[in-house]
Design a protein around this motif. Structure first.
Motif, short mmCIF file in Angstrom:
data_model
loop_
_atom_site.label_atom_id
_atom_site.label_comp_id
_atom_site.label_asym_id
_atom_site.label_seq_id
_atom_site.Cartn_x
_atom_site.Cartn_y
_atom_site.Cartn_z
N ARG A 131 0.83 -1.21 0.00
CA ARG A 131 0.00 0.00 0.00
C ARG A 131 0.86 1.26 0.00
NH1 ARG A 131 -5.48 0.25 1.21
NH2 ARG A 131 -6.28 2.33 1.70
N GLU A 132 1.91 1.28 0.83
CA GLU A 132 2.74 2.48 0.93
C GLU A 132 3.60 2.69 -0.30
OE1 GLU A 132 2.23 4.74 3.20
OE2 GLU A 132 0.63 3.37 3.87
N ARG A 134 2.70 1.87 -3.36
CA ARG A 134 1.79 2.42 -4.37
C ARG A 134 1.43 3.87 -4.04
NH1 ARG A 134 -0.82 0.09 -8.58
NH2 ARG A 134 -2.08 1.63 -9.70
N ARG A 135 1.30 4.18 -2.76
CA ARG A 135 1.00 5.56 -2.37
C ARG A 135 2.11 6.50 -2.86
NH1 ARG A 135 -2.12 7.00 1.87
NH2 ARG A 135 -1.75 5.02 2.94
N TRP A 139 1.62 9.70 -5.45
CA TRP A 139 2.00 11.08 -5.12
C TRP A 139 3.03 11.61 -6.11
CZ3 TRP A 139 2.46 10.36 0.90
CH2 TRP A 139 1.18 10.50 1.46
N VAL A 150 -6.85 9.22 -2.80
CA VAL A 150 -5.68 8.33 -2.80
C VAL A 150 -6.02 7.03 -2.07
CG1 VAL A 150 -3.34 8.01 -1.93
CG2 VAL A 150 -4.00 10.21 -2.93
N GLU A 151 -6.67 7.14 -0.92
CA GLU A 151 -7.01 5.95 -0.14
C GLU A 151 -7.94 5.03 -0.93
OE1 GLU A 151 -5.52 5.09 2.62
OE2 GLU A 151 -4.38 6.95 2.44
N LEU A 154 -5.99 3.15 -3.46
CA LEU A 154 -5.23 2.09 -2.80
C LEU A 154 -6.13 0.91 -2.45
CD1 LEU A 154 -2.98 4.27 -0.47
CD2 LEU A 154 -2.33 3.14 -2.61
#
Length: 295
Positions: A131-132, A134-135, A139, A150-151, A154
């Protein structure tokens, strides 16, 4: 694997196009036969959602001079479309506003595929991303995207990854070693990502192989990232849809379905597999990259 209605729709469209062209009938003329617009008939041949009643199929079969076997196949495909299992409410319907329209087709192909081959020279494949990680990618590409949006993106990524739990699904990931040398999101995010990559590579239906830097063959350098979807046999008609290749650019996507084009990508995938490290050696390299980040 449940293919939903995507594969029978594609197969029906392909059969209708073959029969129509054999009889030298235009799409406009075919549309008039079933009293619809050329755009709607075009959607039928493209395998997109539109009406597929037996009345419509029989009318087209008559106009296209289909023999008994051809008519039976068309009707079987139409029946498969109507009987195809679909998740209640649609798998992605709740997230439709955060999924780019062009990517809907990708998601449908991915869910219908029995085997996916991915070549990624710059990033971890989406089905294997944390998840992080891809975050950080989101960004970088869209720094002004609202946090709640964004969430939700995800969440879609996580939902996509559920397909890996299906034992009938095969995922072959070919990645460049350069992917392991770029700490996307920082050392902590990247090390977590590499740990997950090593864990997922141990799944029986997942293969992760790394093309090492310094290899003499430049095939990986000359090939953009791509995903190839391969499909299983439809349960009733026994039809097998030909593979589809997806190539993503910074400002657009390309879907390739012509046999001659797909064959070129199949050849590239074969050549990449020849120069990639074996699975065990690839896993060792991922573990080594993780340890280097944690120093």
């Amino acid at each position: 694997m449940a293919a939903g209605s995507t594969l029978p729709r594609r197969a029906l469209g392909r059969q209708l196009r073959k029969l129509r062209e054999r009889n030298d009938i235009s799409q406009g003329a075919a549309a008039r036969i079933i009293e619809t617009s050329p755009q709607t008939y075009g959607r039928l041949e493209e395998g997109k959602v539109t009406k597929t009643t037996d009345l419509i199929i029989n009318a087209l079969a008559n106009a296209f001079h289909a023999d008994d076997a051809e008519r039976r196949l068309l009707l079987e495909l139409a029946q498969e479309i109507r009987q195809a299992p679909t998740p209640k409410g649609g798998l992605w319907r709740a997230d439709a506003d955060v999924i780019p329209k062009a990517f809907n087709h990708f998601l449908a192909l991915e869910q219908a595929a029995s085997h996916v081959i991915s070549w990624q020279p710059t990033v971890i494949p989406g089905l294997l991303q944390t998840r992080e990680y891809r975050r950080a990618l989101i960004w970088a590409q869209r720094p002004n995207m609202p946090p709640d949006e964004v969430e939700r993106v995800l969440d879609v990524v996580k939902k996509r990854q559920d397909i890996l739990a299906n034992e009938d699904f095969r995922f072959d990931a070919l990645i460049s070693e350069a992917v392991l040398r770029c700490p996307v999101g920082g050392r902590g995010v990247a090390s977590d990502q590499f740990e997950q990559l090593a864990e997922r590579s141990e799944m029986p239906n997942v293969s992760v192989r790394v093309v090492p830097l310094g290899i003499e063959s430049p095939v990986g350098l000359l090939t953009h990232s791509f995903v190839m979807f391969k499909f299983g046999q439809l349960p009733k008609s026994k039809q097998v849809e030909p593979p589809v290749v997806y190539e993503e650019g910074f400002v657009g996507e390309l879907y390739l379905e012509r046999e001659v084009e797909v064959a070129q990508y199949e050849d590239v995938a074969r050549r990449l597999a020849q120069i990639a490290l074996p699975e065990a050696a690839s896993r060792d390299l991922v573990v080594k990259a993780t340890k280097e980040l944690m120093k």
